[in-house]
Design a protein around this motif. Structure first.
Motif, PDB file in Angstrom:
ATOM      1  N   PRO A 394       0.829  -1.198   0.000  1.00  0.00           N
ATOM      2  CA  PRO A 394       0.000   0.000   0.000  1.00  0.00           C
ATOM      3  C   PRO A 394       0.872   1.259   0.000  1.00  0.00           C
ATOM      4  O   PRO A 394       1.982   1.241   0.521  1.00  0.00           O
ATOM      5  N   PHE A 396       1.615   5.242   1.179  1.00  0.00           N
ATOM      6  CA  PHE A 396       1.430   5.920   2.461  1.00  0.00           C
ATOM      7  C   PHE A 396       1.204   7.421   2.294  1.00  0.00           C
ATOM      8  O   PHE A 396       1.464   8.193   3.214  1.00  0.00           O
ATOM      9  N   ALA A 397       0.733   7.827   1.108  1.00  0.00           N
ATOM     10  CA  ALA A 397       0.539   9.252   0.858  1.00  0.00           C
ATOM     11  C   ALA A 397      -0.447   9.855   1.853  1.00  0.00           C
ATOM     12  O   ALA A 397      -0.290  10.994   2.285  1.00  0.00           O
ATOM     13  N   GLY A 398      -1.481   9.098   2.219  1.00  0.00           N
ATOM     14  CA  GLY A 398      -2.476   9.620   3.148  1.00  0.00           C
ATOM     15  C   GLY A 398      -2.011   9.539   4.590  1.00  0.00           C
ATOM     16  O   GLY A 398      -2.340  10.405   5.410  1.00  0.00           O
ATOM     17  N   GLU A 399      -1.256   8.495   4.928  1.00  0.00           N
ATOM     18  CA  GLU A 399      -0.830   8.270   6.306  1.00  0.00           C
ATOM     19  C   GLU A 399       0.192   9.296   6.767  1.00  0.00           C
ATOM     20  O   GLU A 399       0.150   9.755   7.904  1.00  0.00           O
ATOM     21  N   LEU A 400       1.159   9.596   5.900  1.00  0.00           N
ATOM     22  CA  LEU A 400       2.343  10.327   6.359  1.00  0.00           C
ATOM     23  C   LEU A 400       2.399  11.734   5.785  1.00  0.00           C
ATOM     24  O   LEU A 400       2.099  11.952   4.613  1.00  0.00           O
ATOM     25  N   THR A 401       2.811  12.671   6.633  1.00  0.00           N
ATOM     26  CA  THR A 401       3.042  14.038   6.167  1.00  0.00           C
ATOM     27  C   THR A 401       4.399  14.086   5.459  1.00  0.00           C
ATOM     28  O   THR A 401       5.194  13.142   5.556  1.00  0.00           O
ATOM     29  N   GLN A 404       7.237  13.471   7.799  1.00  0.00           N
ATOM     30  CA  GLN A 404       7.343  12.070   8.213  1.00  0.00           C
ATOM     31  C   GLN A 404       7.950  11.209   7.101  1.00  0.00           C
ATOM     32  O   GLN A 404       8.753  10.306   7.367  1.00  0.00           O
ATOM     33  N   ARG A 433       4.619  14.573  -4.734  1.00  0.00           N
ATOM     34  CA  ARG A 433       3.252  14.843  -4.254  1.00  0.00           C
ATOM     35  C   ARG A 433       2.476  15.679  -5.258  1.00  0.00           C
ATOM     36  O   ARG A 433       1.309  15.410  -5.536  1.00  0.00           O
TER      37      ARG A 433
END
Lengths: 440, 164
Positions: A394, A396-401, A404, A433
């Motif tokens: 998966p 991690f674009a949504g999980e991590l700033t 991070q 991004r």
């Protein structure tokens, strides 16, 4: 640099004056393209296998669109160019093209009407192909379903928007001519070299390009770029910790993954997917040739490779080898991000029978000269090609700033390799991004 | 203590910073909409939203979440007053065993907040990471389309009085 630009500029002006006259007229305007049924089935089948090596489908198909109907936007430093419809539709495709027209396009970079073609179509490689192989691809393409599809207009900046300017580019970078075999090498090696330099056009991504977009020949296959990904060096400067063997390359190219090097991702994923349908011997020949190009002067013995693998495995499981990489801007510890988000799969012991990731210390992306590919994979994940099986990670674009992700990337580099830290992660994260948002 | 903003409320959580958000939601806060499916980010049953993006809560340690907005299926509506997506999933009877549904709804919510009129291809591509073992995908897709339409009508309705 200044001198080079002045030189390029004056050449540009000089040759522009001649450019119009370099355009070629229609060949055999009266000739008709052959009937679909007239193509020999064996030739069509051979063409299908060769087209898989040429990766024709990847550029000449839009996501979700009909195969070979074109329209895929390709962003280049000179603007956006759309791939053409190469189905045999007579009006919007190449249905009126004769075999001779097609051969001329592949060998000389000129379309049926005699206009120069943009080198986003890699005729600087296809010119190395034999006329016989080109004829097989022609037979394959002309027997596809004709699709009526107009392609959007290109948006190119001047002077690239002015088609005769391509003549200048050709004068600088285009060396026509078929592949000349090296008699001191095996037939397999020569077949591989013929395919890599020609049809497979590996250098189009894996060779660095000059400011004017030409491949820098003295750094042939030395590492380039494709769609904001780094295309690894395929020479002795390859960053792979375990030297590639022909067998490992064959597995990677044929199956899209190799347990000691990594998973074909980004623009390489469709290449490997297509190669799964190419002739086995041809893929093996490509592997033999590329492995020979990668050979380091003092080839590391097998024992050294085993040590590298053992060390990578140890770093994977040894929690005591934790490296802290505090990112000052976000006050995030990459080790914490890794422990919470990654270690479930990339940690000690298999998380589940279905998760068998490549040891991170062995992956090309974590060992690469810049952080781009690692960031791509952290943000976007890894997805099998549509309809194919393969690794699934998966994103991690949504999980991590951003902070991070940067902390994590720096941590991966420090924990899993002995290479110098990356310094480019902050700007790369921002770029990638942005690209993800503009092309969801 | 780690402070988390969930469905507009701030919660002080006493847990290891590496604890996955999913465990905190279910075990500390009794928000049991999000489900544990695989724990590897491969099935989507645990999907919630973080700052507007669909996120696997099983792979998100709470250490990365302070200062961010978390939304779970409980934040979309109530039993008495379900939100548009919840309503549409009920109307289409999109659940069979129901285990994947909270995740499906949250992934769809993230799409519709960003893109109120997604095409069929956009819906399918966006929903791809979430799996349903019962095979109700066709109903789920219908529910997403129905919710999108309803949200568009509601938005147009709201916009009208101010125009005229």
């Amino acid at each position: 640099m200044n001198l080079r630009m002045i030189l390029a500029g004056s050449m540009l002006l000089g040759v522009l004056a001649l450019a119009g006259s370099i355009d070629r007229p229609l060949v055999a305007a009266a000739a008709e393209a052959p009937e679909r049924a007239s193509f020999d089935a064996a030739l069509v089948a051979k063409g299908a296998e060769l087209a898989a090596i040429g990766n024709c489908r990847s550029c000449h198909t839009q996501p979700g669109g009909a195969p070979f109907a074109g329209g895929l936007p390709l962003s280049t430093p000179f603007g956006t160019i759309h791939s053409t419809n190469i189905t045999p539709d007579p009006d919007t495709g190449i249905g009126r093209w004769t075999g001779e027209d097609f051969l001329r396009a592949m060998h000389e970079g000129v379309d049926r009407a005699g206009r120069h073609l943009y080198p986003a179509f890699p005729y600087d490689h296809f010119t190395r192909m034999s006329a016989l192989d080109v004829a097989a691809i022609y037979a394959f393409i002309m027997t596809r379903d004709p699709i009526r599809a107009e392609v959007p207009a290109n948006r190119l900046r001047l002077p690239a928007g002015f088609r005769p300017a391509i003549a200048v580019w050709k004068a600088l970078y285009f060396e026509p001519g078929e592949y000349r075999p090296d008699a001191s090498r095996s037939a397999t090696w020569n077949r591989g070299a013929y395919l890599v330099e020609g049809l497979a056009h590996c250098g189009a991504c894996h060779t660095p390009r000059s400011a004017l977009g030409g491949e820098i020949k003295r750094q042939d296959l030395g590492g380039g770029e494709a769609e904001r990904w780094h295309a690894s060096s395929l020479t002795e400067t390859s960053p792979a910790p375990v030297p590639w063997s022909a067998d490992a390359l064959y597995d990677y190219l044929r199956r899209g993954h190799e347990q000691r090097h990594g998973i074909a991702a980004g623009p390489m994923a469709p290449v490997a997917h297509n190669l799964s349908g190419a002739a086995e011997d041809d893929v093996r020949a490509i592997a033999v040739y590329v492995a020979s190009r990668m050979q380091r002067p003092a080839s590391a013995p097998a024992a050294a490779a085993d040590a590298v693998i053992a060390s990578a495995r140890e770093r994977e499981t040894d929690a005591a080898s934790r490296v802290t990489s505090k990112n000052a801007a976000s006050a995030v510890d990459g080790a914490d991000v890794f422990a919470g988000a990654c270690a479930g799969c990339h940690g000690a012991g298999p998380a589940s029978p279905s998760a068998a990731p490549v040891a991170l210390g062995l992956t090309t992306s974590v060992n690469a000269p810049d952080s781009r590919n690692a960031i791509h994979i952290v943000l976007e994940g890894l997805w099998p090609e549509p309809g194919a099986k393969g690794a699934l990670m998966p994103g991690f674009a949504g999980e991590l700033t951003d902070g991070q992700v940067i902390a994590l990337i720096d941590y991966l580099r420090a924990r899993f390799t002995d290479r110098p830290a990356w310094t480019d992660a902050p700007e790369r994260v921002k770029e990638i991004r942005q690209a993800m948002q503009s092309e969801p | 203590m780690i402070e988390l903003n969930i469905n507009g409320r701030t919660h002080a959580i006493d847990a290891d910073p590496n604890t996955p958000l999913l465990y905190v939601l279910r075990d500390h806060l009794a928000l049991s909409g999000a489900k544990f499916g695989c724990g590897l980010g491969q099935c989507g049953a645990c999907t919630v939203m973080v700052d507007g993006q669909a996120t696997f809560s099983c792979l998100t340690p709470i250490s990365v979440l302070p200062g961010r907005r978390i939304k779970t299926v409980e934040g979309l509506g109530t039993i008495e007053q379900p939100g548009p997506l919840q309503r549409a999933f009920i109307d289409e009877q999109a659940a069979q065993c129901g285990y994947c549904i909270a995740g499906m709804i949250m992934r769809a919510q993230a799409l519709l907040e960003k893109n109120p009129s997604p095409s069929e291809a956009e819906i399918r591509r966006h929903m791809m990471p979430n799996l349903c073992r019962c095979g109700t995908h066709m109903r789920i897709l219908r529910a997403v389309r129905r919710a999108a339409e309803r949200m568009r009508v509601a938005a147009a309705h709201e916009a009208k009085p101010s125009d005229s």
